[in-house]
Design an enzyme around this catalytic site. Sequence first.
Site, PDB file in Angstrom:
ATOM      1  N   THR A 229       0.840  -1.198   0.000  1.00 15.37           N
ATOM      2  CA  THR A 229       0.000   0.000   0.000  1.00 15.37           C
ATOM      3  C   THR A 229       0.873   1.246   0.000  1.00 15.37           C
ATOM      4  O   THR A 229       1.931   1.282   0.639  1.00 15.37           O
ATOM      5  CB  THR A 229      -0.936   0.026   1.220  1.00 15.37           C
ATOM      6  OG1 THR A 229      -1.603   1.302   1.296  1.00 15.37           O
ATOM      7  CG2 THR A 229      -0.183  -0.198   2.523  1.00 15.37           C
ATOM      8  N   SER A 264      -1.851   3.465  10.655  1.00 15.30           N
ATOM      9  CA  SER A 264      -2.844   2.625  11.327  1.00 15.30           C
ATOM     10  C   SER A 264      -2.199   1.273  11.578  1.00 15.30           C
ATOM     11  O   SER A 264      -1.133   0.955  11.037  1.00 15.30           O
ATOM     12  CB  SER A 264      -4.102   2.457  10.463  1.00 15.30           C
ATOM     13  OG  SER A 264      -3.843   1.604   9.354  1.00 15.30           O
ATOM     14  N   TYR A 266      -3.319  -1.444  10.451  1.00 18.18           N
ATOM     15  CA  TYR A 266      -3.331  -2.102   9.142  1.00 18.18           C
ATOM     16  C   TYR A 266      -2.097  -1.710   8.336  1.00 18.18           C
ATOM     17  O   TYR A 266      -1.382  -2.569   7.812  1.00 18.18           O
ATOM     18  CB  TYR A 266      -4.593  -1.727   8.371  1.00 18.18           C
ATOM     19  CG  TYR A 266      -4.424  -1.823   6.878  1.00 18.18           C
ATOM     20  CD1 TYR A 266      -4.367  -3.065   6.238  1.00 18.18           C
ATOM     21  CD2 TYR A 266      -4.280  -0.674   6.088  1.00 18.18           C
ATOM     22  CE1 TYR A 266      -4.179  -3.155   4.867  1.00 18.18           C
ATOM     23  CE2 TYR A 266      -4.098  -0.761   4.726  1.00 18.18           C
ATOM     24  CZ  TYR A 266      -4.047  -2.004   4.114  1.00 18.18           C
ATOM     25  OH  TYR A 266      -3.853  -2.089   2.759  1.00 18.18           O
ATOM     26  N   HIS A 267      -1.837  -0.411   8.212  1.00 17.26           N
ATOM     27  CA  HIS A 267      -0.693   0.037   7.426  1.00 17.26           C
ATOM     28  C   HIS A 267       0.620  -0.471   8.026  1.00 17.26           C
ATOM     29  O   HIS A 267       1.564  -0.808   7.300  1.00 17.26           O
ATOM     30  CB  HIS A 267      -0.685   1.565   7.332  1.00 17.26           C
ATOM     31  CG  HIS A 267      -1.780   2.133   6.482  1.00 17.26           C
ATOM     32  ND1 HIS A 267      -2.913   2.712   7.023  1.00 17.26           N
ATOM     33  CD2 HIS A 267      -1.928   2.188   5.138  1.00 17.26           C
ATOM     34  CE1 HIS A 267      -3.708   3.110   6.040  1.00 17.26           C
ATOM     35  NE2 HIS A 267      -3.136   2.806   4.887  1.00 17.26           N
ATOM     36  N   LYS A 270       1.428  -3.907   6.858  1.00 14.05           N
ATOM     37  CA  LYS A 270       2.013  -3.917   5.518  1.00 14.05           C
ATOM     38  C   LYS A 270       3.509  -3.573   5.568  1.00 14.05           C
ATOM     39  O   LYS A 270       4.306  -4.117   4.796  1.00 14.05           O
ATOM     40  CB  LYS A 270       1.276  -2.914   4.622  1.00 14.05           C
ATOM     41  CG  LYS A 270      -0.165  -3.290   4.308  1.00 14.05           C
ATOM     42  CD  LYS A 270      -0.235  -4.465   3.346  1.00 14.05           C
ATOM     43  CE  LYS A 270      -1.620  -4.635   2.769  1.00 14.05           C
ATOM     44  NZ  LYS A 270      -1.714  -5.718   1.786  1.00 14.05           N
TER      45      LYS A 270
END
Length: 478
Positions: A229, A264, A266-267, A270
């Site tokens: 991302t 976040s 989530y990030h 990644k």
Amino acid sequence: MAHLLSASCPSVISLSSSRSKNSVKPFGLKQTFFNPQSLSRSSLKGLVFQEKQARRSCAFRATAVPISQEAPPETSTNSSSSSKPKRVMVIGGDGYCGWATALHLSKKNYEVAIVDNLVRRLFDHQLGLESLTPIASIHDRISRWKALTGKSIELYVGDICDFEFLAESFKSFEPDSVVHFGEQRSAPYSMIDRSRAVFTQHNNVIGTLNVLFAIKEFQEECHLVKLGTMGEYGTPNIDIEEGYITITHNGRTDTLPYPKQASSFYHLSKVHDSHNIAFTCKAWGIRATDLNQGVVYGVKTDETEMHEELRNRLDYDAVFGTALNRFCVQAAVGHPLTVYGKGGQTRGYLDIRDTVQCVELAIANPAKAGEFRVFNQFTEQFSVNELASLVTKAGSKLGLDVTKMTVPNPRVEAEEHYYNAKHTKLMELGLEPHYLSESLLDSLLNFAVQFRDRVDTKQIMPSVSWKKIGVKTKSMTA
């Protein structure tokens, strides 16, 4: 825990293979699926998959049973130098990007297998959400594709965090490339509460580690194409390069991984993935391409338009919906466009048709052994305010009364900032972008109008706060 697939898993599966040695019986493995009836409990038992918990599931390798008369199979034209079609495993192939990619690659005459635990569908039950578009079961999707094209897509239902399941899938299918979409993809979901934050990082990081070990042990020449991302980079006050930056410091120069500023849990998952992949490329000689994707919009590809049972999902809610898709649905139902904060947040965007193009280009031009490539995967940059203005203008031409509202920003992010990200490598490989045009916006708005009766307006406003995330499991009810 009740099996999620008890309703949709047929009691008899038609198993077939283009290679007889891979004809295997269905296998039961350690795999946990969410029980939607238990998701409201404060403990959210089973939210994080535990490999040591020996729970059995419906895990199998299957190809579609034809629904109607099949079309004759086409001769392979993919980029393999031999006559043997390349085999591509699409992890997360039932999801938004994964489904479109699996169909596109199959049409291009790759032999495709989908690996998915179908948990994304459970998230909808958990949060009381629903795709704008009605979507068929994965079994009906694959069967319809077989009936229309004569092409088989193999299916492995199970969790890649269970290495036993993943290992059996690798040994059975023997992929030349793995396209890895199989991660919890929502920043807001990862910020709901501690349980979802832990699930996101465990699912994403452990799943990717298992994929790396599977490649090393069973298919060492396999090329990993991993969906990253652009959010890994954050919004630095300098240009964003494609993965690496050359720095001169105290008279010495080196090329280093570009600094990461994730916003976040989530990030951050990644970012951890990228570090793990880079390390295994160096240590084990893995070949990998990290596609740092921008924000995807749209729903239609040539393949998903062939039949309503091939239709892709389109999320418009504040948890899984992306900015442009959300704005178009909001305009269709007469809800003011929800601009977070000042609206100057700028990101890279791309059409879903370009997502499948980029993946195909990465597969056709694989990384070398030991190489960790990073491509920034987007075609244009827009601020939130710019997107709102484009939707307002396009909506007015269709007779829609489009307004916008300023919403207190639930995220912790810069609302006005410099943003200039490089994205030349995929263009050099031959990407032919679908830029955001009036006709594309018109099409997306009309699509939203067509299904606006399915919109639950209670799901439009954001309910997840970056600052208010806590330890107690949060119940997300309609």
